[in-house]
Design an enzyme around this catalytic site. Structure first.
Site, mmCIF file in Angstrom:
data_model
loop_
_atom_site.group_PDB
_atom_site.id
_atom_site.type_symbol
_atom_site.label_atom_id
_atom_site.label_comp_id
_atom_site.label_asym_id
_atom_site.label_seq_id
_atom_site.Cartn_x
_atom_site.Cartn_y
_atom_site.Cartn_z
ATOM 1 N N ASN A 274 -19.099 65.352 48.363
ATOM 2 C CA ASN A 274 -20.396 65.044 48.679
ATOM 3 C C ASN A 274 -21.431 65.598 47.561
ATOM 4 O O ASN A 274 -22.449 66.174 47.818
ATOM 5 C CB ASN A 274 -20.605 65.250 49.954
ATOM 6 C CG ASN A 274 -21.760 64.528 50.298
ATOM 7 O OD1 ASN A 274 -22.376 63.419 49.817
ATOM 8 N ND2 ASN A 274 -22.319 64.316 51.850
ATOM 9 N N HIS B 10 -27.309 64.946 60.238
ATOM 10 C CA HIS B 10 -26.167 64.354 60.509
ATOM 11 C C HIS B 10 -26.316 63.878 61.929
ATOM 12 O O HIS B 10 -25.656 62.793 62.217
ATOM 13 C CB HIS B 10 -24.914 65.449 60.396
ATOM 14 C CG HIS B 10 -24.429 65.257 59.118
ATOM 15 N ND1 HIS B 10 -24.649 66.351 58.168
ATOM 16 C CD2 HIS B 10 -23.365 64.808 58.559
ATOM 17 C CE1 HIS B 10 -24.030 66.008 57.038
ATOM 18 N NE2 HIS B 10 -23.311 65.330 57.166
#
Length: 382
Positions: free
Chosen positions: A238, A274
């Site tokens: 990522n 998240h």
């Protein structure tokens, strides 16, 4: 926000609060004990993109008023002096290659991409590299689909996991986490393939004159598979989101003059980005603990006479790879299981080995340090 407040500090604050709170409200109404595939997934990508855009406009305004001396290298690369139009913002926000799962790319880069003649100015065709990344994405997607038949995402909370011996868990957990990660790798590689094929990934020329297509690279497969410390995992997994958080959160907290606080705040932001699940916060807490241990351990190794031995680097690399391979799944368990009762039970089945190891490290280091034959610290010259 930008049309009213321009590239001001107030626009940055307003944009951050609006976009982040909008996402958090969405999580409040959509989250449950399992993963949800809904609008919040592209929503979290869009949240970062719009916050970053406002920062870039703010940096562009500072550049106009105070010159480039007030901006860092990262800020200079992304700063824009001219506010984007609504059409530009819509195009930048909903570009197919980066809308659903990333990668992140700044408006300045996207403007270059949409400039007439941009494609004609590339030294070679992006098709071969695009096929390579797209093919890698399909390969990892296949591995993921086969792997989840034996190791589903919630395997550490299944009866087969609890029935396995401690040694079996220790051996199988690294395989399980690889299967979990392959899902993310496949999607990022497929998205990167789109960015490469469109030309957005073009990042200038390499030293040998060949085209560099890594401008939207979100995965470094070599770095991931050969990682000898968790810092390598962060460098290879990522990538764009990690770079975004470093540029727009971590480095913006430089005024606090405390790296540990900046690191903790950045990881806390990423956890909340998240969602609300405790598992996210525990996962990033695990990262905080592991990264600070590695920082201390690597500093000791640099000063140790052990490293003067001809085979020392090879031994360190092998042991480091085994360390990452073994402990990575223990860091990832809360991220996959999300709910406290589930990941606590999973950790309990391994006798909380991960936390016992890292909680006892200060004592272990105190015992090992006299054996390392450390050289005196060298003071940094100002």
């Amino acid at each position: 926000i930008l049309s009213v407040l321009g590239g001001s500090s107030l626009s940055v604050i307003t944009s951050f609060l609006f976009n982040f709170l909008y996402l958090l409200v969405g999580y409040w109404y959509t989250e449950n004990e399992d993963y949800n595939i809904c609008w919040t997934m592209p929503g979290c990508v869009l949240c970062l993109r719009l916050i970053g855009l406002t920062w870039d406009c703010y940096d562009g305004e500072r550049f106009k008023q105070e010159g480039e001396k007030v901006l860092s290298k990262d800020q200079l690369k992304a700063a824009i002096s001219e506010l984007p139009s609504l059409l530009e913002m819509l195009s930048h926000s909903f570009f197919l290659g980066g809308y659903l799962i990333g990668p992140q790319f700044c408006m300045k880069k996207y403007r270059e991409f949409t400039t007439p003649g941009y494609i004609q100015g590339m030294p070679s065709s992006p098709v071969p590299y695009s096929i390579q990344r797209f093919g890698a994405g399909l390969f990892f997607l296949l591995l993921s689909q086969v792997g989840i038949m034996y190791f589903p995402a919630d395997w550490p909370n299944t009866q087969s996991y609890y029935d396995a011996s401690f040694l079996s868990k220790f051996v199988l957990l690294p395989i399980w986490v690889r299967v979990c990660l392959y899902k993310y790798l496949s999607l990022w590689l497929l998205g990167e393939g789109v960015c490469v094929l469109s030309g957005l990934s073009y990042n200038g020329k390499n030293e040998d004159g060949s085209a560099d297509w890594t401008g939207c690279k979100n995965v470094n497969l070599t770095r991931l598979e050969t990682a000898t410390r968790f810092g390598h995992i962060i460098e290879g997994f990522n990538i764009n989101t990690n770079q975004w958080s470093a540029s727009y959160v971590y480095k913006r907290l430089k005024f606090m003059n405390n790296r540990m606080f900046s690191q903790a705040a950045t990881l806390g932001f990423l956890a909340l980005w998240h969602g609300y699940h405790v598992g996210y916060f525990v996962t990033f807490f695990n990262e905080f603990v592991v990264m600070n241990f590695e920082k201390r351990w690597l500093a000791l190794l640099e000063r140790s006479d052990w490293m003067d031995h001809p085979g020392a680097n090879s031994v360190v690399k092998v042991l480091g790879w085994l360390y990452v391979f073994s402990f990575l799944p223990h860091c990832f368990i809360p991220f996959s299981l999300l709910v406290t009762s589930k990941f606590i039970a999973s950790y309990q089945a391994t006798y909380f080995f991960f936390y016992i190891f890292f909680l006892t490290l200060p004592l272990t280091l105190n015992f090992v340090k006299p054996l390392m034959r450390l050289r005196p610290k060298v003071k940094k010259q100002e």
